[in-house]
Motif scaffolding. Structure first.
Motif, mmCIF file in Angstrom:
data_model
loop_
_atom_site.group_PDB
_atom_site.id
_atom_site.type_symbol
_atom_site.label_atom_id
_atom_site.label_comp_id
_atom_site.label_asym_id
_atom_site.label_seq_id
_atom_site.Cartn_x
_atom_site.Cartn_y
_atom_site.Cartn_z
ATOM 1 N N UNK A 1 6.440 7.564 -27.596
ATOM 2 C CA UNK A 1 7.309 6.841 -28.323
ATOM 3 C C UNK A 1 6.568 5.807 -29.128
ATOM 4 N N UNK A 2 6.691 5.521 -30.234
ATOM 5 C CA UNK A 2 6.212 4.410 -31.181
ATOM 6 C C UNK A 2 7.354 4.143 -31.964
ATOM 7 N N UNK A 3 7.606 2.848 -32.175
ATOM 8 C CA UNK A 3 8.807 2.312 -33.218
ATOM 9 C C UNK A 3 8.504 2.619 -34.452
ATOM 10 N N UNK A 4 9.319 3.011 -35.417
ATOM 11 C CA UNK A 4 9.201 3.342 -36.757
ATOM 12 C C UNK A 4 8.508 2.063 -37.341
ATOM 13 N N UNK A 5 7.505 2.352 -38.290
ATOM 14 C CA UNK A 5 6.859 1.395 -39.006
ATOM 15 C C UNK A 5 7.496 0.812 -40.120
ATOM 16 N N UNK A 6 8.062 -0.455 -40.146
ATOM 17 C CA UNK A 6 8.888 -1.207 -41.353
ATOM 18 C C UNK A 6 7.798 -1.018 -42.772
#
Length: 412
Positions: free
Chosen positions: A299-304
Motif C-alpha cells: 500500500x501507498x497512499x494516493x499522490x495528491x
C-alpha cells in the motif's frame, strides 16, 4: 493458390493474435470470453480513432453497444410493462400480470443500470430480462430508472435523476398505486448502477421528511470510490476483459468532465487534492481489505495533485472537487452515516478492477453494524451478470442471477 493460402494464414494469425488474451485458468468458457471481449476492444479502438480524427467522441461511438441491445419492453402474459415519468425522470415499470396475485401488497426493486454513467439503458435486453425474472420469481414490482448519461450530463445529473425518481416512487400514494408494501423496498444496480444505488441509499437517510425507508440494497460489482485507482484489484486486473483499467478510468473522468487533464491525472493516481487526503482512511486497503485480497501488493497512499489545490490548480476545479463527494464515491461516507443503512447484498468478482471497492464497502458496512451478505465469485469477471443472452450467455451469469434473486426472496 499459394499466395491466397499465405494471405489466409496471415489473416488467421492476425485474428488469433487479436482475439487471444491470457485469461486466468479459473475463468470458465475462456474462449467465449475472449471472442466477446474482442468485439468490445474493436469498438473501443474504433471509438478512439474516431475521437482522434474529430469525427465523433469516444462515448458516442461506444453507445453502439446500447443501441445494438435495445429492445422495446412489452407486456406479456406474465409481466405488465409500462413506461412512466417520475418527477421528470423516465422509468420502465414491470408489474406481475393477472396471475401475480391481484392487488395484494408486493415487494419492489428499484434498479439502476450499469454502463459507467456514460452508456447503457434500462431498455437493453439483459436488463429487460433481469427485470422480468425478478417480477416472475419474486412477485415484485420492478422500477428500472432511465437516468441521463455523461458526458453530455455529467455528475451530479445521473445521481440527481435517480434520486428524484426514487423519492417520487417512495411517496405513499405512488406505492399504493402499484400495490407495493412500504416495508419491502430495495434499491439495486450493477457497476455504475451499483454506485448510484449505494449513493441513493445513503442520501435518503439525510432527508428528515423521508417517511418510507429502504429495507435492502443489492449492489452488483459496484464502483464505489475514485480516490485510489491503484488498489490490488486495479493492479491485478488492469488488462482484464470486459473492463480494463483504462476504460474504467475513462468512465470516471468523463462522469465528471470531458477535459482530458483529469483522465491523465487519474491514470497516474495523482488526481486528488491535498484537502482530500483526510478521506484516504476510508479507502486505505491495507486496513479495509482482507489479506487474501491484498496479497503481495504494497500500500501507498494516493499522490495528491502537485499544484497544491490553490487557484488555477487542476485540483481546485469543480470536477476535481467532485471526486471527494460521497454521492460520487459512496465509500467515502463516514462511519456514523453507514450505521443506519439497510441490509446489503454485495457481489464481487475476482477478475474485476472494481473488486476491492465492493470488498472494502462490505468490510466498512459490517464494521458499522450493518447486516451484509458478501457474495464473491472466484471465477467472476466484470459485467458477467449481463451475459445471459445467446451467443454471449455464460453459465456464471445464470448462477449469479439465481443467487441474487434468491437473496432478494429471502431478505425483501
Amino acid at each position: 493458390m499459394k499466395s491466397n493460402r499465405k494471405i489466409l494464414l496471415l489473416l488467421g494469425a492476425i485474428t488469433a493474435y487479436y482475439v487471444y488474451l491470457p485469461i486466468p485458468e479459473e475463468i470458465e468458457e475462456k474462449w467465449k470470453l475472449m471472442i466477446t471481449d474482442s468485439f468490445f476492444r474493436s469498438l473501443s479502438h474504433l471509438a478512439d480513432l474516431s475521437e482522434r480524427l474529430g469525427l465523433k467522441d469516444y462515448m458516442g461511438v461506444m453507445m453502439f453497444i446500447t443501441f445494438a441491445e435495445r429492445v422495446v419492453p412489452a407486456t406479456d402474459e406474465r409481466v405488465r410493462v409500462t413506461e412512466e415519468v417520475f418527477d421528470g425522470v423516465d422509468v420502465v415499470v414491470y408489474e406481475p400480470g393477472q396471475q401475480g396475485g391481484g392487488r395484494e401488497l408486493k415487494r419492489a426493486v428499484i434498479y439502476m443500470h450499469g454502463g459507467g454513467w456514460c452508456l447503457g439503458s434500462s431498455r437493453m435486453e439483459p436488463y429487460d430480462l433481469l427485470a422480468r425474472t425478478m417480477v416472475s420469481e419474486l412477485n415484485a414490482v420492478v422500477i428500472s430508472v432511465e437516468y441521463r448519461l455523461a458526458p453530455a450530463h455529467p455528475f451530479p445529473a445521473p445521481f440527481e435523476d435517480v434520486y428524484r425518481g426514487v423519492r417520487f416512487f417512495l411517496q405513499g400514494h405512488v406505492l399504493a398505486r402499484y400495490a407495493v408494501d412500504p416495508g419491502r423496498i430495495a434499491v439495486s444496480g450493477d457497476s455504475a448502477g451499483g454506485n448510484l444505488a449505494a449513493a441513493v441509499a445513503q442520501q435518503l437517510l439525510q432527508e428528515p421528511d423521508q417517511q418510507v425507508a429502504l429495507k435492502a440494497q443489492a449492489l452488483l460489482y459496484p464502483v464505489l470510490q475514485v480516490l485510489d485507482l491503484n488498489t490490488p484489484s486495479y493492479q491485478q486486473n488492469q488488462a482484464m476483459p470486459i473492463l480494463p483499467k483504462t476504460l474504467m478510468v475513462r468512465f470516471w473522468s468523463e462522469y465528471f468532465t470531458s477535459d482530458k487533464t483529469l483522465f491523465r491525472a487519474m491514470m497516474t493516481n495523482s488526481h486528488n487534492s491535498p484537502e482530500s487526503a483526510v478521506l484516504f482512511k476510508f479507502v486505505n486497503w491495507s486496513s479495509h481489505l482482507p489479506e487474501s485480497y491484498r496479497r503481495a501488493y504494497r500500500y501507498s497512499a494516493p499522490r495528491p495533485d502537485s499544484g497544491g489545490g490553490g487557484a488555477g490548480s487542476p485540483s481546485s476545479s469543480p470536477p476535481f472537487r467532485a471526486i471527494a463527494d460521497p454521492r460520487a464515491s459512496p465509500l467515502l461516507a463516514s462511519d456514523g452515516s453507514l450505521s443506519t443503512l439497510p441490509k446489503a447484498y454485495i457481489l464481487t468478482c475476482e477478475f474485476d478492477v472494481l473488486r476491492d471497492d465492493g470488498v472494502m464497502y462490505a468490510m466498512r458496512l459490517r464494521g458499522a453494524g450493518v447486516n451484509v451478505t458478501h457474495r464473491h465469485y472466484s471465477a467472476g469477471f466484470h459485467g458477467a451478470l449481463m451475459f445471459t443472452v445467446w451467443p454471449t450467455d455464460f453459465q456464471i451469469a445464470h448462477r449469479m442471477t439465481e443467487d441474487y434473486v434468491s437473496w432478494l426472496r429471502d431478505n425483501l
